[in-house]
Design a protein around this motif. Structure first.
Motif, PDB file in Angstrom:
ATOM      1  N   PRO A 242       0.811  -1.222   0.000  1.00  0.00           N
ATOM      2  CA  PRO A 242       0.000   0.000   0.000  1.00  0.00           C
ATOM      3  C   PRO A 242       0.841   1.266   0.000  1.00  0.00           C
ATOM      4  CG  PRO A 242       0.099  -0.897   2.200  1.00  0.00           C
ATOM      5  CD  PRO A 242       0.817  -1.880   1.318  1.00  0.00           C
ATOM      6  N   ILE A 243       2.158   1.142  -0.130  1.00  0.00           N
ATOM      7  CA  ILE A 243       2.998   2.333  -0.198  1.00  0.00           C
ATOM      8  C   ILE A 243       3.640   2.398  -1.571  1.00  0.00           C
ATOM      9  CG2 ILE A 243       3.481   2.359   2.274  1.00  0.00           C
ATOM     10  CD1 ILE A 243       6.237   1.236   1.654  1.00  0.00           C
TER      11      ILE A 243
ATOM     12  N   VAL B 290      -5.288   1.793   4.892  1.00  0.00           N
ATOM     13  CA  VAL B 290      -4.954   1.591   6.307  1.00  0.00           C
ATOM     14  C   VAL B 290      -3.578   2.182   6.572  1.00  0.00           C
ATOM     15  CG1 VAL B 290      -6.351  -0.501   6.506  1.00  0.00           C
ATOM     16  CG2 VAL B 290      -3.951  -0.682   5.837  1.00  0.00           C
ATOM     17  N   PRO B 291      -3.274   2.530   7.814  1.00  0.00           N
ATOM     18  CA  PRO B 291      -1.938   3.056   8.126  1.00  0.00           C
ATOM     19  C   PRO B 291      -0.854   2.020   7.820  1.00  0.00           C
ATOM     20  CG  PRO B 291      -3.467   3.479   9.921  1.00  0.00           C
ATOM     21  CD  PRO B 291      -4.160   2.537   8.989  1.00  0.00           C
ATOM     22  N   THR B 292       0.295   2.515   7.386  1.00  0.00           N
ATOM     23  CA  THR B 292       1.447   1.661   7.114  1.00  0.00           C
ATOM     24  C   THR B 292       2.578   2.042   8.053  1.00  0.00           C
ATOM     25  OG1 THR B 292       0.848   1.389   4.788  1.00  0.00           O
ATOM     26  CG2 THR B 292       3.129   0.941   5.384  1.00  0.00           C
ATOM     27  N   TYR B 293       3.168   1.024   8.671  1.00  0.00           N
ATOM     28  CA  TYR B 293       4.260   1.233   9.616  1.00  0.00           C
ATOM     29  C   TYR B 293       5.567   0.778   8.966  1.00  0.00           C
ATOM     30  CZ  TYR B 293       0.482   1.627  13.040  1.00  0.00           C
ATOM     31  OH  TYR B 293      -0.646   2.009  13.718  1.00  0.00           O
ATOM     32  N   ILE B 294       6.565   1.653   8.971  1.00  0.00           N
ATOM     33  CA  ILE B 294       7.900   1.294   8.495  1.00  0.00           C
ATOM     34  C   ILE B 294       8.721   0.921   9.722  1.00  0.00           C
ATOM     35  CG2 ILE B 294       9.924   2.017   7.196  1.00  0.00           C
ATOM     36  CD1 ILE B 294       7.373   1.877   5.544  1.00  0.00           C
TER      37      ILE B 294
ATOM     38  N   VAL C 237       5.254   6.247  10.671  1.00  0.00           N
ATOM     39  CA  VAL C 237       3.859   5.810  10.580  1.00  0.00           C
ATOM     40  C   VAL C 237       3.206   6.673   9.506  1.00  0.00           C
ATOM     41  CG1 VAL C 237       1.670   5.491  11.750  1.00  0.00           C
ATOM     42  CG2 VAL C 237       3.818   5.159  13.009  1.00  0.00           C
ATOM     43  N   ILE C 238       2.790   6.043   8.417  1.00  0.00           N
ATOM     44  CA  ILE C 238       2.248   6.776   7.274  1.00  0.00           C
ATOM     45  C   ILE C 238       0.754   6.502   7.195  1.00  0.00           C
ATOM     46  CG2 ILE C 238       2.533   7.258   4.822  1.00  0.00           C
ATOM     47  CD1 ILE C 238       5.219   5.792   4.965  1.00  0.00           C
ATOM     48  N   GLN C 239      -0.038   7.520   7.425  1.00  0.00           N
ATOM     49  CA  GLN C 239      -1.482   7.362   7.351  1.00  0.00           C
ATOM     50  C   GLN C 239      -1.924   7.204   5.896  1.00  0.00           C
ATOM     51  OE1 GLN C 239      -3.279   6.954  10.053  1.00  0.00           O
ATOM     52  NE2 GLN C 239      -1.547   7.379  11.419  1.00  0.00           N
TER      53      GLN C 239
ATOM     54  N   PHE D  66       1.122  -3.400   7.333  1.00  0.00           N
ATOM     55  CA  PHE D  66      -0.175  -2.786   7.047  1.00  0.00           C
ATOM     56  C   PHE D  66      -1.250  -3.812   7.360  1.00  0.00           C
ATOM     57  CE2 PHE D  66       2.046  -4.449   3.467  1.00  0.00           C
ATOM     58  CZ  PHE D  66       1.149  -5.234   2.767  1.00  0.00           C
ATOM     59  N   GLY D  67      -2.138  -3.462   8.295  1.00  0.00           N
ATOM     60  CA  GLY D  67      -3.127  -4.422   8.761  1.00  0.00           C
ATOM     61  C   GLY D  67      -2.438  -5.580   9.457  1.00  0.00           C
ATOM     62  N   THR D  68      -2.741  -6.794   9.011  1.00  0.00           N
ATOM     63  CA  THR D  68      -2.109  -7.986   9.594  1.00  0.00           C
ATOM     64  C   THR D  68      -0.955  -8.493   8.741  1.00  0.00           C
ATOM     65  OG1 THR D  68      -3.707  -9.413   8.445  1.00  0.00           O
ATOM     66  CG2 THR D  68      -4.271  -8.688  10.681  1.00  0.00           C
ATOM     67  N   ARG D  69      -0.653  -7.804   7.657  1.00  0.00           N
ATOM     68  CA  ARG D  69       0.398  -8.249   6.742  1.00  0.00           C
ATOM     69  C   ARG D  69       1.690  -7.484   6.964  1.00  0.00           C
ATOM     70  NH1 ARG D  69      -0.986  -8.234   0.642  1.00  0.00           N
ATOM     71  NH2 ARG D  69       1.167  -8.988   0.678  1.00  0.00           N
ATOM     72  N   GLU D  70       2.794  -8.148   6.609  1.00  0.00           N
ATOM     73  CA  GLU D  70       4.112  -7.525   6.663  1.00  0.00           C
ATOM     74  C   GLU D  70       4.878  -7.878   5.391  1.00  0.00           C
ATOM     75  OE1 GLU D  70       6.185  -8.715  10.138  1.00  0.00           O
ATOM     76  OE2 GLU D  70       4.896  -7.591  11.523  1.00  0.00           O
TER      77      GLU D  70
END
Length: 315
Positions: free
Chosen positions: A120-121, A141-145, A157-159, A178-182
């Motif tokens: 999603p990025i 959904v938010p994405t965490y790096i 944290v990218i909204q 993102f969500g439950t995926r990595e």
């Protein structure tokens, strides 16, 4: 694929059935091979030819065996002869159908690059070590790096719909959650800066080269190539006058370099007293200059130089 295997098995069963019937018919109920009949009472040649055709069909199906026909049979079986011809035709038809069955289509392998495109990025610039990086979240959904060594503290944290800049150090990969995926994303090394010096005049090509002329024009261009030029410290040394930098169409920094040796002939004589013994192989005077570039984040240091060549101050 399953249908093709089923048809192949059917052909083999048919062949085995024909083989057994043929042996029993040709040898008769009595399998005593010691009995011999007259040649005129042996199996007709047409029957043998039919059996040869059958065997050829079997070999095409990769069924490997051999049959030795005993010519000492009592009675030629006309009914069996007709059945053999009919079954042989059926075998050939089935063999053709098996060949016509198309092979199972192979599913294209999903490459790593295609998997990354599902993130999603959208990485607008390549992730690079020891510098800033930028990423945009095009998902919902938010994405965490995350740093794999310290996943409890996100690097960014990218909204959804936002773009964010974040710093990386010596990571070789990061995790996008993102969500439950990595998903893992590679981080490329920060390459050292590259310095290219190019002579852009013909004034130093003749036999008479004058300092006064070289001080009026651009003699060299110096191009600094780096993916993050904003974190570079650039210095230069030598009798030079430098203007710039300006960015070219590739985003590289370009400097114009002229000679700045002496404002008049007296100062030129002073220079000769100090450095007049520095000459090129052709006996012409030479003045060197250097550009030094330091990446203040990665600490890479690069130095490149060149020389001005001249014979006198002026005509």
């Amino acid at each position: 694929m399953v249908k093709k295997e089923r048809d192949s098995k059917f052909v083999i069963y048919q062949v085995l059935y024909i083989f057994v019937i043929t042996v029993l018919a040709l040898k008769g109920a009595d399998l005593d091979l010691s009995k011999v009949v007259a040649e005129e009472q042996s199996v007709d040649k047409a029957v043998r030819d039919s059996l040869v055709v059958l065997l050829d069909s079997l070999y095409k199906q990769n069924v490997k065996f051999s049959i030795n026909i005993d010519p000492n049979v009592k009675v030629e079986n006309e009914e069996l002869k007709q059945k053999l011809a009919s079954m042989n035709q059926r075998i050939q038809t089935l063999a053709e159908k098996v060949k016509e069955i198309p092979p199972e289509e192979e599913k294209p392998e999903i490459t790593e690059e295609q998997n990354l495109m599902q993130l999603p990025i959208s990485v607008t610039q390549t992730f690079i070590q020891n510098t800033w990086n930028k990423a945009k979240n095009t998902g919902s959904v938010p994405t965490y790096i995350l740093d794999p060594k310290n996943a409890s503290k996100p690097l960014a944290v990218i909204q959804a719909g936002e773009e964010k800049t974040f710093d990386l150090t010596d990571q070789t990969e990061v995790i996008a959650k993102f969500g439950t995926r990595e998903e893992k994303i590679k981080v490329l090394p920060n390459r050292p800066p590259d310095i290219k010096i190019e002579k852009v005049t013909t004034k130093m090509s003749g036999s008479d080269i004058y300092v006064k002329d070289l001080q009026r024009i651009t003699v060299f261009t110096v191009t600094i190539i780096d993916e993050r030029p904003d974190q570079l410290k650039i210095t230069y040394t030598g009798p030079v006058s430098v203007t710039g930098p300006v960015k070219n169409n590739k985003g590289n920094l370009v400097y114009n370099v002229s000679l700045n040796l002496a404002p008049n002939e007296n100062r030129f004589d002073d220079w000769l007293n100090k450095y007049g013994d520095i000459k090129d192989p052709d006996g012409r005077y030479k003045a060197n200059f250097f550009f030094t570039v330091v990446d203040e984040r990665s600490k890479d240091r690069v130095q490149v130089g060149d020389s001005f060549i001249f014979t006198d101050f002026s005509k």
